[in-house]
Design a protein around this motif. Sequence first.
Motif, PDB file in Angstrom:
ATOM      1  N   TYR A   2      37.670  30.974  47.838  1.00 13.60           N
ATOM      2  CA  TYR A   2      37.617  31.199  49.285  1.00 13.60           C
ATOM      3  C   TYR A   2      37.926  29.950  50.093  1.00 13.60           C
ATOM      4  O   TYR A   2      38.312  30.041  51.247  1.00 13.60           O
ATOM      5  CB  TYR A   2      36.258  31.797  49.676  1.00 13.60           C
ATOM      6  CG  TYR A   2      36.126  33.225  49.187  1.00 13.60           C
ATOM      7  CD1 TYR A   2      36.842  34.251  49.798  1.00 13.60           C
ATOM      8  CD2 TYR A   2      35.343  33.529  48.091  1.00 13.60           C
ATOM      9  CE1 TYR A   2      36.763  35.559  49.336  1.00 13.60           C
ATOM     10  CE2 TYR A   2      35.261  34.831  47.615  1.00 13.60           C
ATOM     11  CZ  TYR A   2      35.968  35.843  48.248  1.00 13.60           C
ATOM     12  OH  TYR A   2      35.903  37.119  47.782  1.00 13.60           O
TER      13      TYR A   2
ATOM     14  N   ARG B 190      43.868  36.822  44.536  1.00 12.34           N
ATOM     15  CA  ARG B 190      42.882  37.363  43.593  1.00 12.34           C
ATOM     16  C   ARG B 190      41.911  36.309  43.093  1.00 12.34           C
ATOM     17  O   ARG B 190      40.899  36.633  42.505  1.00 12.34           O
ATOM     18  CB  ARG B 190      43.608  37.956  42.372  1.00 12.34           C
ATOM     19  CG  ARG B 190      44.280  39.273  42.674  1.00 12.34           C
ATOM     20  CD  ARG B 190      44.426  40.092  41.383  1.00 12.34           C
ATOM     21  NE  ARG B 190      45.174  41.294  41.652  1.00 12.34           N
ATOM     22  CZ  ARG B 190      46.414  41.505  41.248  1.00 12.34           C
ATOM     23  NH1 ARG B 190      47.044  40.588  40.544  1.00 12.34           N
ATOM     24  NH2 ARG B 190      47.029  42.631  41.546  1.00 12.34           N
TER      25      ARG B 190
ATOM     26  N   LYS C  32      39.787  34.462  44.350  1.00 15.81           N
ATOM     27  CA  LYS C  32      38.462  34.351  44.985  1.00 15.81           C
ATOM     28  C   LYS C  32      38.101  32.896  45.259  1.00 15.81           C
ATOM     29  O   LYS C  32      36.931  32.536  45.300  1.00 15.81           O
ATOM     30  CB  LYS C  32      37.374  34.998  44.122  1.00 15.81           C
ATOM     31  CG  LYS C  32      37.585  36.481  43.872  1.00 15.81           C
ATOM     32  CD  LYS C  32      36.287  37.236  44.067  1.00 15.81           C
ATOM     33  CE  LYS C  32      36.504  38.731  44.040  1.00 15.81           C
ATOM     34  NZ  LYS C  32      36.051  39.396  42.887  1.00 15.81           N
TER      35      LYS C  32
END
Length: 500
Positions: free
Chosen positions: A167, A163, A165
């Motif tokens: 990346y 969750r 984010k």
Amino acid sequence: MDLAITLDQRSTTPLHKQLYEELRRAILTGRLKPGERVPSTRGLSLSLGVSRATVTQSYEQLLSEGYLRAETGSGTFVGCELPDELLKTMPVEKFRPTASSLESWPRETGRQLELSSYGASIADSDPFEPPQNDAPINFKTCRPALEEFPLQEWRRLTLKHYRSKEYSMLNYAGESQGYEPLREAIAGYLRHARAVKCGADQVVIVNGAQQALDLIAKLLINRGDRVAVENPGYLVARRVFLAHGAELLPAPVDESGIVVDALNSRPKNGLKLVYVTPSHQFPTGVTLTLPRRLDLLCWAEKTGAIIVEDDYDSEFRFSSRPIPSLQGLANGDSVIYVGTFSKVLFPSLRVGYLVAAPSLARILARAKWLADLHTPSIEQRVLADFINEGHLERHLRRMRTLYDNRRHTLVRALENHFGDRVTVLGENAGMSLMIRLRSELDDDEIERRALASGVGLVGARLYYLGEERPANTGEFLLGYAGLTERRIREGARRLAKILK
Ligand SMILES: Cc1ncc(COP(=O)(O)O)c(C=O)c1O
């Protein structure tokens, strides 16, 4: 060309999409043949009563996917090589390698493939993976109590990372040596729980103890080098050393652990490495005593040999405090320490670690990079959190009590059913125990009868080396950690029945 195409003006699917699907279906079912000309966009828009833009849009998609091809000045045609044909996978006949297919493998491919000496040494061996055993009461595997694993915590931590984010965690990790916070966490745990002398720069994260052994063998063993292994001992480690061309010296194990004097038996031909499981010898379960530990370290200092200490299940000691590691007792860099999360967490995680002198750790990390770049990053992050939030310690405490009870149940049940016909070997520790049975039946027959009554059992004969392997040992390894007390009692009862 007269194409029967019906479009539904009231559908929620846009007209260009419907037309695309209709044309694609016509091509795939052969209603439109490869190479056949399709109507012009103007002609088709008139005959279907839709705008020219609708037809152009669907043609463009079919062109971009290769179903259609445009020839300037001549028109638009059905493509000759259809993309769906190209993408179709061919059904592959199931192939189960048998011993004979492996033997003839390079020849049956039709060309002479010259395997490297490494390739040849593993092509000729017995099958590596043990056959699956689905006995209802399976003492054969030394697996942890998987049902007790705190999956919720693991799931929560995994989701937290997905969750986030962040990346960049999906990219290649920068460090083949392992995620630094995990190395810090492991170093802290090892210093505290196993008295290992180490910093995070000495830890290399690997895919299980198995990869640690493989990397060590790659870096340290040349063909013909001599490696001492405990006898009986861990079969898989032996296979790794043999694959790298080692000549194995079996060193006997008595009630104090590996017999160090046996390592001096052929002093002319030096030993490069000795592989030991000092905390809980596999499979006998004995613990290497302090005097023997000191003898072994002294021998390694004198001869320059490297000791590989495999501390695979040291966390589970039930009636005494964990024995500090051999590595922690050593003065120099003679010990490479290997550990794993396969027993304390779960084996499919495939995360283990090794601890070596910083200079050797760097080279081991390079070998790791060549093998597979790095261990999966997200699992490493989850594991670091799992340790730092205290879940590892809590889980270990729970499992120690559970396994202690299961072990007691097994020992009691064996004593009840077998009396003095059974001897339980080794220490009060680990996830498995070795027994010696007095019986007229040979080992194979006992295994066969046990299996017929639904009990999986492994004869310890497998763990003895080559010529030294006795025909019959009466010794069996019983993994109890993954079995409930009820199953353990039932297993012991069934065993006693077949031996009557
Ligand atoms: C002696 C020994 N070392 C290591 C391991 C664990 O290996 P891995 O970490 O590759 O799962 C086992 C597993 O059964 C073992 O018995």
